[in-house]
Design a protein around this motif. Structure first.
Motif, PDB file in Angstrom:
ATOM      1  N   GLU A 191      81.053  13.581  26.337  1.00  0.00           N
ATOM      2  CA  GLU A 191      80.158  14.632  25.852  1.00  0.00           C
ATOM      3  C   GLU A 191      79.215  15.093  26.952  1.00  0.00           C
ATOM      4  N   SER A 192      78.678  14.154  27.701  1.00  0.00           N
ATOM      5  CA  SER A 192      77.786  14.495  28.809  1.00  0.00           C
ATOM      6  C   SER A 192      78.517  15.280  29.890  1.00  0.00           C
ATOM      7  N   HIS A 197      73.478  16.682  30.248  1.00  0.00           N
ATOM      8  CA  HIS A 197      72.515  15.840  29.554  1.00  0.00           C
ATOM      9  C   HIS A 197      71.129  16.023  30.167  1.00  0.00           C
ATOM     10  N   GLU A 198      70.125  15.658  29.376  1.00  0.00           N
ATOM     11  CA  GLU A 198      68.743  15.710  29.830  1.00  0.00           C
ATOM     12  C   GLU A 198      68.376  14.375  30.480  1.00  0.00           C
ATOM     13  N   ARG A 199      67.444  14.428  31.373  1.00  0.00           N
ATOM     14  CA  ARG A 199      66.980  13.203  32.027  1.00  0.00           C
ATOM     15  C   ARG A 199      66.423  12.234  30.989  1.00  0.00           C
ATOM     16  N   GLY A 200      66.886  10.968  31.065  1.00  0.00           N
ATOM     17  CA  GLY A 200      66.398   9.944  30.155  1.00  0.00           C
ATOM     18  C   GLY A 200      67.032   9.970  28.779  1.00  0.00           C
ATOM     19  N   SER A 201      68.073  10.798  28.574  1.00  0.00           N
ATOM     20  CA  SER A 201      68.668  10.919  27.241  1.00  0.00           C
ATOM     21  C   SER A 201      69.478   9.686  26.861  1.00  0.00           C
ATOM     22  N   PHE A 202      69.904   8.907  27.848  1.00  0.00           N
ATOM     23  CA  PHE A 202      70.579   7.640  27.581  1.00  0.00           C
ATOM     24  C   PHE A 202      70.430   6.756  28.816  1.00  0.00           C
ATOM     25  N   THR A 203      70.747   5.483  28.668  1.00  0.00           N
ATOM     26  CA  THR A 203      70.624   4.542  29.781  1.00  0.00           C
ATOM     27  C   THR A 203      71.495   4.995  30.946  1.00  0.00           C
ATOM     28  N   GLY A 204      70.876   5.134  32.101  1.00  0.00           N
ATOM     29  CA  GLY A 204      71.606   5.586  33.284  1.00  0.00           C
ATOM     30  C   GLY A 204      71.437   7.065  33.574  1.00  0.00           C
ATOM     31  N   ALA A 205      70.840   7.804  32.630  1.00  0.00           N
ATOM     32  CA  ALA A 205      70.626   9.244  32.843  1.00  0.00           C
ATOM     33  C   ALA A 205      69.324   9.450  33.602  1.00  0.00           C
ATOM     34  N   VAL A 206      69.346   9.118  34.894  1.00  0.00           N
ATOM     35  CA  VAL A 206      68.126   9.181  35.700  1.00  0.00           C
ATOM     36  C   VAL A 206      67.811  10.603  36.140  1.00  0.00           C
ATOM     37  N   ASP A 207      68.821  11.484  36.100  1.00  0.00           N
ATOM     38  CA  ASP A 207      68.609  12.882  36.452  1.00  0.00           C
ATOM     39  C   ASP A 207      69.253  13.771  35.403  1.00  0.00           C
ATOM     40  N   LYS A 208      68.814  14.995  35.364  1.00  0.00           N
ATOM     41  CA  LYS A 208      69.404  15.986  34.459  1.00  0.00           C
ATOM     42  C   LYS A 208      70.773  16.393  34.995  1.00  0.00           C
ATOM     43  N   ARG A 209      71.753  16.562  34.101  1.00  0.00           N
ATOM     44  CA  ARG A 209      73.087  17.002  34.503  1.00  0.00           C
ATOM     45  C   ARG A 209      73.382  18.354  33.868  1.00  0.00           C
ATOM     46  N   ILE A 246      76.294  25.952  23.822  1.00  0.00           N
ATOM     47  CA  ILE A 246      76.387  24.500  24.002  1.00  0.00           C
ATOM     48  C   ILE A 246      75.006  23.873  23.866  1.00  0.00           C
ATOM     49  N   LYS A 247      75.004  22.576  23.596  1.00  0.00           N
ATOM     50  CA  LYS A 247      73.759  21.809  23.552  1.00  0.00           C
ATOM     51  C   LYS A 247      73.975  20.541  24.353  1.00  0.00           C
ATOM     52  N   SER A 248      73.154  20.332  25.371  1.00  0.00           N
ATOM     53  CA  SER A 248      73.298  19.155  26.210  1.00  0.00           C
ATOM     54  C   SER A 248      72.830  17.918  25.466  1.00  0.00           C
ATOM     55  N   VAL A 249      73.339  16.756  25.884  1.00  0.00           N
ATOM     56  CA  VAL A 249      72.952  15.491  25.273  1.00  0.00           C
ATOM     57  C   VAL A 249      71.453  15.265  25.498  1.00  0.00           C
ATOM     58  N   GLY A 250      70.727  14.982  24.425  1.00  0.00           N
ATOM     59  CA  GLY A 250      69.289  14.754  24.530  1.00  0.00           C
ATOM     60  C   GLY A 250      68.451  15.995  24.328  1.00  0.00           C
ATOM     61  N   SER A 251      69.090  17.150  24.116  1.00  0.00           N
ATOM     62  CA  SER A 251      68.344  18.387  23.899  1.00  0.00           C
ATOM     63  C   SER A 251      68.467  18.816  22.441  1.00  0.00           C
ATOM     64  N   ASN A 252      67.481  19.561  21.967  1.00  0.00           N
ATOM     65  CA  ASN A 252      67.511  20.102  20.601  1.00  0.00           C
ATOM     66  C   ASN A 252      67.841  21.593  20.591  1.00  0.00           C
ATOM     67  N   ASN A 253      68.044  22.145  21.765  1.00  0.00           N
ATOM     68  CA  ASN A 253      68.232  23.598  21.857  1.00  0.00           C
ATOM     69  C   ASN A 253      69.649  23.943  22.319  1.00  0.00           C
ATOM     70  N   TYR A 254      70.208  24.984  21.716  1.00  0.00           N
ATOM     71  CA  TYR A 254      71.507  25.503  22.126  1.00  0.00           C
ATOM     72  C   TYR A 254      71.320  26.558  23.209  1.00  0.00           C
ATOM     73  N   ARG A 255      72.259  26.602  24.117  1.00  0.00           N
ATOM     74  CA  ARG A 255      72.225  27.605  25.184  1.00  0.00           C
ATOM     75  C   ARG A 255      73.490  28.443  25.108  1.00  0.00           C
ATOM     76  N   PRO A 256      73.357  29.785  25.021  1.00  0.00           N
ATOM     77  CA  PRO A 256      74.553  30.631  24.982  1.00  0.00           C
ATOM     78  C   PRO A 256      75.266  30.635  26.332  1.00  0.00           C
ATOM     79  N   VAL A 257      76.593  30.650  26.304  1.00  0.00           N
ATOM     80  CA  VAL A 257      77.379  30.718  27.529  1.00  0.00           C
ATOM     81  C   VAL A 257      78.484  31.763  27.343  1.00  0.00           C
ATOM     82  N   ASN A 258      78.799  32.414  28.426  1.00  0.00           N
ATOM     83  CA  ASN A 258      79.850  33.435  28.414  1.00  0.00           C
ATOM     84  C   ASN A 258      80.963  32.976  29.341  1.00  0.00           C
TER      85      ASN A 258
END
Length: 438
Positions: A191-192, A197-209, A246-258
């Motif tokens: 999923e990530s 994913h957002e920084r800190g969204s799970f163990t090992g997520a030290v940076d935003k992806r 899409i919605k990144s892991v750890g985020s509550n907001n959707y982002r439109p993509v084309n």
């Protein structure tokens, strides 16, 4: 992209009409032509049967020069001609067959002539065989649309190259082309890897992806080996494709993509659907248009053109004239289990070892073909024989990659999935190029 149509080829196919004789379908009958017709319980099928014993995607039919090919798609309860359960048959005569508790009647029609443009190439693709000319025409029609495309074919057939060709011939050509190898993603990180994913969204997520969908915004995303995607992530991908957000892991907001989606797999996804390992709704979403690549062994007449193109791409366009006729003949007799990728490696190794004089490409097939002369047993221990075979493989593998990547160690490392230090070690060990470069 420049697509040169040389002349028109013609292919005679034999189709027919399929009628529902017993059972309930969404239509009483359907024509079977050169486009694949899918029958099943899923509402996206061409002929939908209201029959609990019919699988979601049960059987497919297509008109070919040999008659109508009927292929069971790994259905749970099978497809039957009388009392015989079939896997794949060709129909030329009026026939009754059963799927689930439904009875279907096939009635053949007269031969239909289909035009297949004799396309010399499509973008970076080349080939004059009927199978590849059909692929080029399908790609040419798909390119200007926004349809999702599913590319099917064995490993090494060039599925990513086809995806690039479609992208380059589309209106999105000047936008990104982003590749996601679903087969290389650990299931726990799928999923990530797809949505970020957002920084800190799970163990090992030290940076935003950042999601590759975001990186491909405005362009094309190529989902390679889609069949390897874990089942629990598939509905999230389906939602992203359907809603274009899409919605990144750890985020509550959707982002439109084309993005335009092109996918590829070496798996038979319809069988995976019936086995419960791939969602039928996702399959139909990504397979709006299917492109089936024939294996190289079924289009041996394309080998000379492929070799010429590969030599030109490597940077030695005059080398083709040095190939011996006997060598080409032996290439045409090879079975090519590694398909076009195997041919490219043979060409790369041959050019690396043969800078001048006659070129015998076929001699580099030796490690891939068992023969009495190459049996490494006589007078040697198992460990010694194994060491020799491994060393030869390493030398030819890295020589081919070195030629393909013009000596760029970083690129060799990317393709070999190795750290650069390890790549340099292999290059140094086998005396290939300048291992300090790149």
């Amino acid at each position: 992209m420049e697509n040169t149509i040389v002349a028109k080829g013609r292919l005679e196919v034999r189709g027919g009409t399929l009628t529902v004789k017993k059972g309930v379908g969404n239509k009483p009958h359907i024509e079977i032509g050169p486009e694949i017709t899918v029958i099943g319980r899923n509402e996206a099928c061409d002929l939908v049967l209201d029959d609990k014993r019919v699988s979601a995607v049960h059987v497919e039919l297509v008109a070919t020069e040999r008659g109508v090919r009927v292929r069971d798609l790994g259905s749970r309860n099978g497809t039957f001609l009388g009392d015989t359960r079939i896997g794949e048959v060709y129909l030329l005569k009026p026939t009754l067959f059963t799927v689930g508790e439904s009875l279907l009647e096939f009635s053949p029609t007269g031969p239909e002539t289909v035009d297949i443009p004799d396309v010399a190439g499509f973008g970076p693709l080349v080939g004059s065989s009927a199978g590849m000319r059909a692929v080029f025409e399908r790609c040419r029609k798909a390119a200007p649309t926004e349809l999702t495309v599913l590319i099917l074919g064995e490993t090494g057939c060039g599925k990513e190259l086809v995806a690039q060709a479609i992208h380059q011939a589309s209106m999105r050509a000047n936008k990104p082309f982003v590749v996601v190898d679903c087969g290389a993603i650990p299931p726990s990180l799928a999923e990530s890897a797809l949505f970020g994913h957002e920084r800190g969204s799970f163990t090992g997520a030290v940076d935003k992806r950042v999601s590759p969908f975001v990186e491909a915004d405005g362009g094309t995303i190529f989902l390679d080996e889609l069949g390897e995607l874990p089942v629990d992530v598939q509905p999230k991908l389906l939602r992203a494709l359907a809603e274009q957000r899409i919605k990144s892991v750890g985020s509550n907001n959707y982002r439109p993509v084309n993005v335009r989606v092109i996918a590829a797999t070496r798996r038979d996804l319809v069988r995976e659907v019936n086995a419960g390992t791939f969602r039928s709704d996702l399959y139909f979403r990504v397979a709006q248009l299917r492109v089936e690549l024939p294996p190289l062994r079924e289009r041996l007449e394309d080998i000379p053109a492929l070799v010429r193109k590969m030599m030109h791409d490597i940077g030695d366009k005059d080398a083709y004239g040095r190939i011996t006729s006997d060598s080409l003949e032996r290439l045409m007799r090879h079975d090519w289990p590694g398909n076009v990728r195997e041919l490219r490696n043979v060409v790369s190794v041959a050019l690396a070892f043969g800078k001048e004089g006659p070129l015998d490409l076929a001699q580099h097939l030796a490690p891939l073909v068992a023969s009495s002369d190459s049996t490494p047993t006589r007078g040697r221990t198992f460990q010694d024989a194994k060491r020799d075979v491994l060393a030869r493989f390493e030398r030819e593998y890295f020589t081919a990659l070195y030629a393909e990547c013009s000596g760029n160690v970083s690129e060799i490392g990317r393709r070999a999935a190795m750290e650069r230090a390890h790549v340099r070690g292999y290059l140094r060990r086998h005396g290939i190029g300048d291992p300090k470069a790149g």
